[in-house]
Enzyme design. Structure first.
Site, PDB file in Angstrom:
ATOM      1  N   GLU A  38       2.365  -7.323  22.411  1.00 24.45           N
ATOM      2  CA  GLU A  38       1.592  -6.111  22.680  1.00 24.45           C
ATOM      3  C   GLU A  38       0.428  -6.031  21.691  1.00 24.45           C
ATOM      4  OE1 GLU A  38       2.557  -3.554  24.828  1.00 24.45           O
ATOM      5  OE2 GLU A  38       4.376  -4.596  25.483  1.00 24.45           O
ATOM      6  N   LYS A  41      18.313  -4.128  21.391  1.00 30.51           N
ATOM      7  CA  LYS A  41      19.098  -4.915  22.348  1.00 30.51           C
ATOM      8  C   LYS A  41      20.491  -5.262  21.805  1.00 30.51           C
ATOM      9  CE  LYS A  41      14.958  -6.792  24.521  1.00 30.51           C
ATOM     10  NZ  LYS A  41      13.928  -7.844  24.382  1.00 30.51           N
TER      11      LYS A  41
END
Ligand SMILES: NC(=O)c1ccc[n+]([C@@H]2O[C@H](COP(=O)([O-])OP(=O)(O)OC[C@H]3O[C@@H](n4cnc5c(N)ncnc54)[C@H](OP(=O)(O)O)[C@@H]3O)[C@@H](O)[C@H]2O)c1
Length: 342
Positions: free
Chosen positions: A208, A223
């Site tokens: 990003e 995660k």
């Protein structure tokens, strides 16, 4: 034939990928799964919205997005109310991830479950922050909440462990859960400096514009929380993870594997010790015999250490429009199987 109506909240990379997949696999759904899918609602903050109780023409919507960059000029009304009142069976929740609050996605998911609608989602925020609450709400309302794509995108991971490997005890999980860091570390092994490797990752669309969540290990931490809470019956938060990222590493610290005999990887891990599960994200040196050492580029992987199978490792894509859409597809089919199996 079973018929399911879908509503999308979010229509970015993953939402559009799933719409394309539904189109390309329409005949497989009908012929092999006896399932007819209709999309009745698409709401996106930027792209606008479309509602058609008779079924949205997906080809037309995708063509408009390609041509005009949006579905319509009509902007979002009250999304929660639309989710509650909407004429559909399954909410496809593919809006933006907020790792800190998981909103507004949590509210969207709650609104759907409370009004008796199933949810399939690729958004990490809600299961990382409120998995047990949302799963409880789904159970209370007799519907399903599935989120396979939140870890390893479409590569089987959560469902593989909780369904295909049902009954095993997992005592530890180690994973390469962030493809951006894996790519940058591999570039650095070849002598490229951190800043340059990050720039290349951004140019290639792997990182990003603001890479903080990836390079400081927050994404991998989110995660591993999902994996530990779902598969090891833990009840942990992102703040419980002993976390460090890859920022500040130099090429001197990351020698070429053929010189050092090691590969440098950002590893997220969950280990059960006595009754407690400990979570870590950090840079590890792996011997070349470790299956995770050979996970290249932006690929992701997870090794589950179990009582009955020993180690089981899955390797595959961890991001991308089509791969992530596949996770929604398999979650949708799993719900259909549950609804149609007696
Ligand atoms: N792309 C991947 O490879 C991948 C892999 C695994 C999981 N995921 C997860 O899947 C989800 C979707 O990812 P993506 O890549 O499709 O993201 P994306 O391209 O940024 O698309 C998300 C879309 O949802 C819109 N949105 C945000 N908040 C909304 C709201 N309140 N109501 C309606 N629409 C809203 C966004 O608008 P704005 O731009 O204004 O926010 C954007 O157009 C994310 O949670 C992501 O973390 C993605």
């Amino acid at each position: 034939m079973q018929e399911l109506k879908l509503a999308f909240i979010g229509f970015g990379t993953v939402g559009q990928g799933f719409a394309r997949l539904l189109q390309s696999k329409e005949s497989i759904l009908i012929e092999e799964h006896d399932l007819k899918i209709e999309v009745t609602t698409i709401i996106d903050k930027v792209m606008g919205m479309v509602v058609d109780p008779g079924g949205v023409d997906l080809a037309n919507v995708l063509a408009r997005v390609e041509r005009d960059g949006k579905i319509s000029n009509e902007m979002e009304v009250d999304s929660r109310q639309m989710i509650k009142d909407g004429n559909f069976d399954v909410l496809v929740e593919v809006s933006f991830t907020d790792i800190e609050t998981a909103e507004p996605a949590i509210s969207f998911i709650k609104a759907a479950l409370q009004s008796g609608k199933h949810v399939i989602s690729t958004n990490k925020g809600p299961p990382a922050l409120a998995m047990k609450e949302l799963e409880g709400l789904a159970k209370e309302n007799g519907v399903y909440y599935r989120y396979e794509g939140t870890v390893l995108s479409g590569t089987p991971c959560l469902n593989l462990s909780s369904e295909a490997m049902r009954g095993v005890s997992i005592h530890s999980i180690r994973g390469i859960l962030n493809g951006t860091c894996n790519y940058i570390l591999e570039e650095m092994e070849q002598g490229t400096g951190y800043e340059q490797a990050l720039n290349t990752a951004q140019e290639l669309g792997y990182a990003e514009a603001d890479p903080t969540a990836d390079v400081e290990g927050f994404d991998a931490a989110t995660k591993i929380v999902i994996l530990a809470n779902k598969l090891m019956n833990a009840n942990l938060r992102v703040s419980d993870v002993d976390r460090s990222g890859i920022v500040g590493l130099t090429t001197d610290e990351i020698k070429k594997p053929d010189e050092s005999g090691f590969k440098t990887k950002l590893i997220a891990s969950a280990h059960r010790k006595n009754e407690k599960v400990n979570l870590q994200v950090g840079v590890n040196k792996l011997t070349l015999a470790d299956p995770l050492a050979n996970v290249n580029g932006v690929l992701n992987a997870a090794t589950f250490s179990t009582d009955t199978l020993g180690d089981v490792t899955v390797i595959g894509p961890g991001a991308g429009s089509k791969a992530t859409a596949q996770s929604l597809f398999s979650d949708l089919l799993a719900i259909n199987d549950k609804l149609t199996t007696y």
